[in-house]
Design a protein around this motif. Structure first.
Motif, short mmCIF file in Angstrom:
data_model
loop_
_atom_site.label_atom_id
_atom_site.label_comp_id
_atom_site.label_asym_id
_atom_site.label_seq_id
_atom_site.Cartn_x
_atom_site.Cartn_y
_atom_site.Cartn_z
N ALA A 130 0.83 -1.21 0.00
CA ALA A 130 0.00 0.00 0.00
C ALA A 130 0.86 1.26 0.00
O ALA A 130 0.57 2.22 -0.72
N THR A 131 1.94 1.28 0.79
CA THR A 131 2.78 2.49 0.84
C THR A 131 3.52 2.71 -0.47
O THR A 131 3.64 3.85 -0.93
N GLU A 132 3.99 1.63 -1.08
CA GLU A 132 4.68 1.77 -2.37
C GLU A 132 3.69 2.16 -3.48
O GLU A 132 4.03 2.94 -4.37
N THR A 133 2.49 1.62 -3.41
CA THR A 133 1.46 2.00 -4.38
C THR A 133 1.11 3.48 -4.24
O THR A 133 0.92 4.18 -5.25
N ARG A 134 1.03 3.95 -3.02
CA ARG A 134 0.76 5.38 -2.79
C ARG A 134 1.82 6.24 -3.47
O ARG A 134 1.48 7.23 -4.14
N ARG A 135 3.08 5.90 -3.31
CA ARG A 135 4.16 6.68 -3.94
C ARG A 135 4.01 6.68 -5.47
O ARG A 135 4.16 7.71 -6.12
N TRP A 136 3.71 5.52 -6.01
CA TRP A 136 3.57 5.39 -7.46
C TRP A 136 2.39 6.21 -7.97
O TRP A 136 2.51 6.93 -8.97
N VAL A 137 1.27 6.12 -7.29
CA VAL A 137 0.08 6.88 -7.68
C VAL A 137 0.33 8.38 -7.60
O VAL A 137 -0.03 9.13 -8.52
N LYS A 138 0.97 8.83 -6.53
CA LYS A 138 1.26 10.26 -6.37
C LYS A 138 2.24 10.74 -7.43
O LYS A 138 2.07 11.83 -8.00
N ASP A 139 3.27 9.94 -7.71
CA ASP A 139 4.25 10.33 -8.73
C ASP A 139 3.62 10.45 -10.11
O ASP A 139 4.01 11.31 -10.92
N ARG A 140 2.66 9.57 -10.39
CA ARG A 140 2.01 9.56 -11.71
C ARG A 140 0.83 10.52 -11.79
O ARG A 140 0.32 10.79 -12.88
N GLY A 141 0.36 10.99 -10.65
CA GLY A 141 -0.79 11.89 -10.65
C GLY A 141 -2.10 11.19 -10.97
O GLY A 141 -3.05 11.83 -11.44
N PHE A 142 -2.18 9.90 -10.67
CA PHE A 142 -3.40 9.14 -10.96
C PHE A 142 -4.48 9.43 -9.92
O PHE A 142 -4.20 9.64 -8.75
N LYS A 143 -5.71 9.41 -10.39
CA LYS A 143 -6.86 9.64 -9.52
C LYS A 143 -7.72 8.39 -9.33
O LYS A 143 -8.60 8.37 -8.48
N SER A 144 -7.48 7.38 -10.14
CA SER A 144 -8.26 6.14 -10.03
C SER A 144 -7.33 4.96 -10.27
O SER A 144 -6.33 5.07 -10.99
N LEU A 145 -7.70 3.83 -9.68
CA LEU A 145 -6.78 2.68 -9.68
C LEU A 145 -7.58 1.39 -9.65
O LEU A 145 -8.49 1.22 -8.83
N ILE A 146 -7.23 0.47 -10.54
CA ILE A 146 -7.78 -0.89 -10.49
C ILE A 146 -6.85 -1.73 -9.63
O ILE A 146 -5.63 -1.74 -9.84
#
Length: 217
Positions: A130-146
């Motif tokens: 979850a913490t690594e996914t958070r970093r990835w999502v924030k770096d990419r600027g994603f707002k939705s995730l499967i």
């Protein structure tokens, strides 16, 4: 001779202190109630698990798959190839696993794997997923995730990811293991589900108590 009134506080004081048998009875009743709630929660946990593959039509900015069994990575790559997300994060990859080995899982999608798949080799459990996914999502600027993981692991994964990404839309893609397709009411599968339920309850309790959560931040 002391009056009856002088003994009243003493008698009231004695009545306010339950005897050891009564205290044990209360503790036993609390234990029985807690056990019943825990068992009812397990039944709810199992009942909400899907037993068949779903027809999936959702789209999101990104896709994350939490490594493990039940062909999770292959299914996540298929979602990426169907353009259900822009990029795929494979979280919890063994440090010795290469990009080429990942590509061998779906050789027909080699090009899209080369361009649009990111490997996270840091995560070692669901919390760090979850913490690594958070970093990835924030770096990419994603707002939705499967979110792709085994169906029995999905409740705990969603609890951890929701905690780390409260403003991100999370869409479940549960992968059905062969064990669950065969039914859950036999020994190995029942043990697997019960163990996962205990982990799920512990995760929810930890998330709800900030003092505990600090130790895992």
């Amino acid at each position: 001779m002391p009056s009856a009134e002088s003994h009243q506080p003493l008698r009231a004081h004695k009545r306010a202190r339950p005897g050891p048998l009564r205290l044990l009875g209360w503790l036993f009743g609390i234990a029985v109630l807690a056990g019943a709630v825990f068992c009812a929660g397990f039944v709810w946990f199992v009942a909400r698990l899907p037993s068949a593959e779903m027809v999936f039509t959702e789209k999101a900015d990104g896709i994350v798959v939490l490594t493990g069994g039940a062909s999770r990575i292959e299914d996540a790559i298929d979602l990426l190839a169907r353009r259900r997300g822009q990029r795929l994060l494979i979280s919890g990859v063994n440090p010795m696993t290469s990009e080429r080995e990942i590509a061998r899982l779906r050789p027909e999608h080699e090009k899209i794997i080369a361009c649009c798949v990111d490997l996270d080799r840091t995560a070692i459990n669901t919390i760090t997923n979850a913490t690594e996914t958070r970093r990835w999502v924030k770096d990419r600027g994603f707002k939705s995730l499967i979110v792709v993981t085994s169906s029995y692991h999905m409740p705990r994964a969603m609890a951890e990811l929701s905690h780390q990404l409260p403003e991100t839309q999370l869409i479940e893609f549960p992968v059905i293991s062969e064990q669950l397709k065969a039914g859950w009411a036999h020994g190995p599968t029942l043990r697997l589900l019960f163990t996962e339920y205990v982990k799920y309850v512990a995760a929810v309790a930890r998330i709800q108590v900030p003092l505990f959560d600090r130790f895992f931040a």
